[in-house]
Design an enzyme around this catalytic site. Structure first.
Site, PDB file in Angstrom:
ATOM      1  N   GLY A 213       0.784  -1.230   0.000  1.00  0.00           N
ATOM      2  CA  GLY A 213       0.000   0.000   0.000  1.00  0.00           C
ATOM      3  C   GLY A 213       0.816   1.280   0.000  1.00  0.00           C
ATOM      4  O   GLY A 213       0.271   2.350   0.273  1.00  0.00           O
ATOM      5  N   LYS A 214       2.104   1.215  -0.358  1.00  0.00           N
ATOM      6  CA  LYS A 214       2.935   2.428  -0.270  1.00  0.00           C
ATOM      7  C   LYS A 214       2.531   3.477  -1.300  1.00  0.00           C
ATOM      8  O   LYS A 214       2.532   4.671  -0.997  1.00  0.00           O
ATOM      9  CB  LYS A 214       4.418   2.091  -0.383  1.00  0.00           C
ATOM     10  CG  LYS A 214       4.871   1.444  -1.678  1.00  0.00           C
ATOM     11  CD  LYS A 214       6.382   1.173  -1.626  1.00  0.00           C
ATOM     12  CE  LYS A 214       6.858   0.485  -2.915  1.00  0.00           C
ATOM     13  NZ  LYS A 214       6.244  -0.851  -3.090  1.00  0.00           N
ATOM     14  N   ALA A 216      -0.489   3.931  -2.534  1.00  0.00           N
ATOM     15  CA  ALA A 216      -1.757   4.480  -2.049  1.00  0.00           C
ATOM     16  C   ALA A 216      -1.517   5.454  -0.899  1.00  0.00           C
ATOM     17  O   ALA A 216      -2.132   6.527  -0.837  1.00  0.00           O
ATOM     18  CB  ALA A 216      -2.677   3.347  -1.597  1.00  0.00           C
ATOM     19  N   GLU A 239       5.467   4.248 -12.637  1.00  0.00           N
ATOM     20  CA  GLU A 239       4.838   2.931 -12.715  1.00  0.00           C
ATOM     21  C   GLU A 239       3.388   3.010 -13.165  1.00  0.00           C
ATOM     22  O   GLU A 239       2.939   2.203 -13.980  1.00  0.00           O
ATOM     23  CB  GLU A 239       4.923   2.240 -11.343  1.00  0.00           C
ATOM     24  CG  GLU A 239       4.645   0.764 -11.365  1.00  0.00           C
ATOM     25  CD  GLU A 239       5.031   0.094 -10.063  1.00  0.00           C
ATOM     26  OE1 GLU A 239       5.444  -1.071 -10.101  1.00  0.00           O
ATOM     27  OE2 GLU A 239       4.933   0.741  -9.000  1.00  0.00           O
ATOM     28  N   ARG A 248      -7.551   6.309  -8.859  1.00  0.00           N
ATOM     29  CA  ARG A 248      -7.309   6.070  -7.431  1.00  0.00           C
ATOM     30  C   ARG A 248      -7.808   7.250  -6.597  1.00  0.00           C
ATOM     31  O   ARG A 248      -8.378   7.059  -5.523  1.00  0.00           O
ATOM     32  CB  ARG A 248      -5.815   5.829  -7.181  1.00  0.00           C
ATOM     33  CG  ARG A 248      -5.331   4.466  -7.649  1.00  0.00           C
ATOM     34  CD  ARG A 248      -4.007   4.128  -7.000  1.00  0.00           C
ATOM     35  NE  ARG A 248      -3.532   2.807  -7.366  1.00  0.00           N
ATOM     36  CZ  ARG A 248      -2.664   2.113  -6.644  1.00  0.00           C
ATOM     37  NH1 ARG A 248      -2.186   2.607  -5.519  1.00  0.00           N
ATOM     38  NH2 ARG A 248      -2.266   0.920  -7.032  1.00  0.00           N
ATOM     39  N   ARG A 381      16.658  -1.827  -0.262  1.00  0.00           N
ATOM     40  CA  ARG A 381      17.585  -2.104  -1.353  1.00  0.00           C
ATOM     41  C   ARG A 381      18.570  -0.955  -1.438  1.00  0.00           C
ATOM     42  O   ARG A 381      18.190   0.207  -1.439  1.00  0.00           O
ATOM     43  CB  ARG A 381      16.827  -2.258  -2.670  1.00  0.00           C
ATOM     44  CG  ARG A 381      15.990  -3.519  -2.731  1.00  0.00           C
ATOM     45  CD  ARG A 381      15.287  -3.652  -4.078  1.00  0.00           C
ATOM     46  NE  ARG A 381      14.483  -4.863  -4.128  1.00  0.00           N
ATOM     47  CZ  ARG A 381      13.684  -5.197  -5.128  1.00  0.00           C
ATOM     48  NH1 ARG A 381      13.591  -4.401  -6.169  1.00  0.00           N
ATOM     49  NH2 ARG A 381      12.979  -6.317  -5.098  1.00  0.00           N
ATOM     50  N   GLY A 384      22.449   1.353   2.385  1.00  0.00           N
ATOM     51  CA  GLY A 384      23.469   2.261   2.891  1.00  0.00           C
ATOM     52  C   GLY A 384      23.323   3.652   2.337  1.00  0.00           C
ATOM     53  O   GLY A 384      23.314   4.643   3.072  1.00  0.00           O
ATOM     54  N   LYS A 438      13.785   6.070  11.053  1.00  0.00           N
ATOM     55  CA  LYS A 438      14.792   7.134  11.143  1.00  0.00           C
ATOM     56  C   LYS A 438      14.080   8.461  11.062  1.00  0.00           C
ATOM     57  O   LYS A 438      13.184   8.646  10.238  1.00  0.00           O
ATOM     58  CB  LYS A 438      15.815   7.014  10.008  1.00  0.00           C
ATOM     59  CG  LYS A 438      16.865   8.119  10.009  1.00  0.00           C
ATOM     60  CD  LYS A 438      17.830   8.003   8.841  1.00  0.00           C
ATOM     61  CE  LYS A 438      18.852   9.133   8.855  1.00  0.00           C
ATOM     62  NZ  LYS A 438      19.794   9.059   7.704  1.00  0.00           N
ATOM     63  N   ARG A 440      15.512  12.491  11.608  1.00  0.00           N
ATOM     64  CA  ARG A 440      16.481  13.476  12.103  1.00  0.00           C
ATOM     65  C   ARG A 440      15.781  14.563  12.907  1.00  0.00           C
ATOM     66  O   ARG A 440      16.330  15.070  13.876  1.00  0.00           O
ATOM     67  CB  ARG A 440      17.244  14.108  10.933  1.00  0.00           C
ATOM     68  CG  ARG A 440      18.270  13.166  10.318  1.00  0.00           C
ATOM     69  CD  ARG A 440      19.269  13.917   9.453  1.00  0.00           C
ATOM     70  NE  ARG A 440      20.287  13.000   8.945  1.00  0.00           N
ATOM     71  CZ  ARG A 440      20.502  12.741   7.670  1.00  0.00           C
ATOM     72  NH1 ARG A 440      19.739  13.318   6.751  1.00  0.00           N
ATOM     73  NH2 ARG A 440      21.453  11.927   7.285  1.00  0.00           N
TER      74      ARG A 440
END
Length: 485
Positions: A213-214, A216, A239, A248, A381, A384, A438, A440
């Site tokens: 669901g990222k 969306a 995409e 959507r 992916r 680093g 994360k 900051r």
């Protein structure tokens, strides 16, 4: 080639003279300038500066004696005019107080010189080379120019005396509200409280496994940002097509099943509701680029153009970093180097345009090999590079995603009746954990939201919202009783 390149030989001679006469200024000059700041045709000045740099690096004082000694070691004393020329330079140093002016003047001349020379090279390439793709050529030209302008001189330190009053007023303005945030609101108050919103110069990474669901969630945040601020939001979709994204948005805002919208199976009431949604969407400043071949240069160029045309951008969304094109095949099979380069460029453009960049990313399959499928930073992916550049990293974890695939959660089998019942209910909203790994400016932690796949809608019930109302929402579509923030 460019004629009459900008130079200032007097400033060159003056800074060298000041360096010879004042040790404190000499350190400032040697650290601030480079050989390129002395025009190549004025080779004497360039050689003398090189000698000064060698002396400085050796920890020795810079004066006429040490410089002439170093020039003799370099076999360059005669070529620059020996002691006589050094004495001429020293006579230029009538005042040490203006040294910063001369340094900046030389830096500006160097920047302009390099820029004009690069423009000349670009013009030569245009005249001598075959250009098969104009957009790629323009993007390459922009990249070449940017590589020069990115190295323009930086501003000086700012005294705390100068900035304390401004920052103090901002703090006073936000004081007194427990949910005040300084960043762009995502539209989800608990998440905003945790991460302090999306900072105006931040690179924010949103990652999840496919179909969790990222995309969306990113569209929900994009809509919230545009509608609440009435400022432009740019969406780069590598995409989905523009039409797919709009469908959507229609489902998300109307509460009509996305499958029905896709197939055109709509009741009269739903068609009326779609018309209302159409009018609503028309007033929201969202701009979509659905070019699947967009390169990082295209994204940067189009973002700049949008700001020039529409004003300050509220948010840039990139879906997703792994699909950004490398038209020249610069990185070939080095995926890690490619992602590192792209994430750095996105971070730079966030700072340049002073708006957050929300960039989507994929996770490795190793999340599915663990009993605990919750993502962690090492699952990214090329983690680093992304982790280093990102100001915030958020993961989506939807347990039902794994149950639907028959994948064990925490070592338990998914064949019990309760799981089957949840899976068989198409109206059931799934719990989604937003894992902030994360931040900051903000805190790490977890925020729970609800996601209905049929509408592509994320929402968060208020603290006293019952699950009965949640179920009613999922059966009937969005209502005002749900806290969308």
């Amino acid at each position: 080639m460019v004629k009459n390149l900008p130079i200032d030989e007097i400033s060159e001679q003056t800074v060298l003279g000041i360096a010879l006469m004042d040790q404190k200024s000499a350190s400032n000059i040697v650290v601030s300038l480079d050989e390129d700041d002395f025009y190549a045709a004025n080779f004497k000045n360039r050689i003398i500066f090189r000698a000064m740099r060698i002396i400085y690096d050796a920890g020795k004082p810079i004066d006429i004696t040490t410089v002439i000694s170093q020039l003799e070691t370099m076999k360059e004393s005669d070529s620059v005019g020996g002691v006589d020329y050094l004495m001429q330079l020293a006579m230029r140093a009538t005042s040490f107080s203006n040294v910063d002016f001369y340094i900046k003047n030389l830096q500006d001349k160097t920047l302009l010189r390099k820029l004009l020379l690069e423009i000349g090279k670009i013009e030569n390439d245009y005249e001598s080379k075959e250009i098969t793709d104009i957009n790629s050529f323009v993007a390459e030209c922009e990249s070449r120019v940017n590589s020069i302008t990115e190295h323009r001189r930086v501003s000086d330190f700012v005294s705390i005396k100068e900035s304390a009053r401004v920052v103090g007023e901002k703090i006073q303005t936000s004081h007194g509200s427990s949910d005040s945030i300084t960043g762009l609101p995502t539209g989800y108050s608990h998440l905003d409280t945790l991460i302090n919103g999306l900072g105006k110069n931040e690179l924010v990474i949103l990652a999840a496994r496919p179909a969790v669901g990222k995309s969306a969630f990113a569209l929900n945040i994009a809509y919230n940002a545009a509608s609440k601020t009435n400022r432009p939001v740019a969406i780069f979709s590598l995409e989905m097509s523009n039409e797919q994204i709009l469908k959507r948005f229609f489902a998300m805002r109307s509460g009509i099943y996305s499958d029905n919208i896709q197939k055109g199976i709509l009741s009269r009431d739903e068609r009326l509701k779609l018309k209302e949604t159409e009018n609503e969407l028309a007033d929201v400043p969202i701009y979509i680029d659905d070019s699947s071949s967009s390169s990082i240069d295209d994204i940067v160029l189009k973002s700049r153009k949008l700001k020039e045309a529409k004003g300050d951008i509220a948010l840039i969304v990139v879906d997703y970093i792994g699909l950004i094109n490398d038209p020249k095949n610069i990185f070939k099979d080095n995926e890690q180097a490619k992602i590192a380069s792209f994430s750095r460029r996105l971070k730079v453009i966030a700072g340049e345009l002073q708006c957050p960049v929300l960039c989507l990313a994929q996770l490795n399959r190793q999340t599915e090999s663990r009993d605990n499928h919750k993502p962690q930073l090492s699952d990214l992916r090329s983690s680093g590079a992304i982790e280093q550049d990102a100001d915030k990293v958020m993961f989506l974890y939807r347990p039902q995603y794994y149950k639907d695939q028959g994948i064990n959660i925490g070592g338990k089998k998914n064949a019990n009746e309760e799981d089957q019942q949840v899976q068989s209910n198409p109206n059931q909203a799934d719990v989604v954990e937003v894992l902030v790994a994360k931040a900051r400016s903000g805190k790490v932690g977890t925020v729970e939201l609800f996601f209905n796949k049929n509408y592509g809608k994320f929402f968060s019930p208020s603290s006293n919202e019952s699950y009965q109302k949640l179920k009613q929402y999922t059966n009937q579509g969005p209502s005002s009783s749900i806290d969308d923030d």
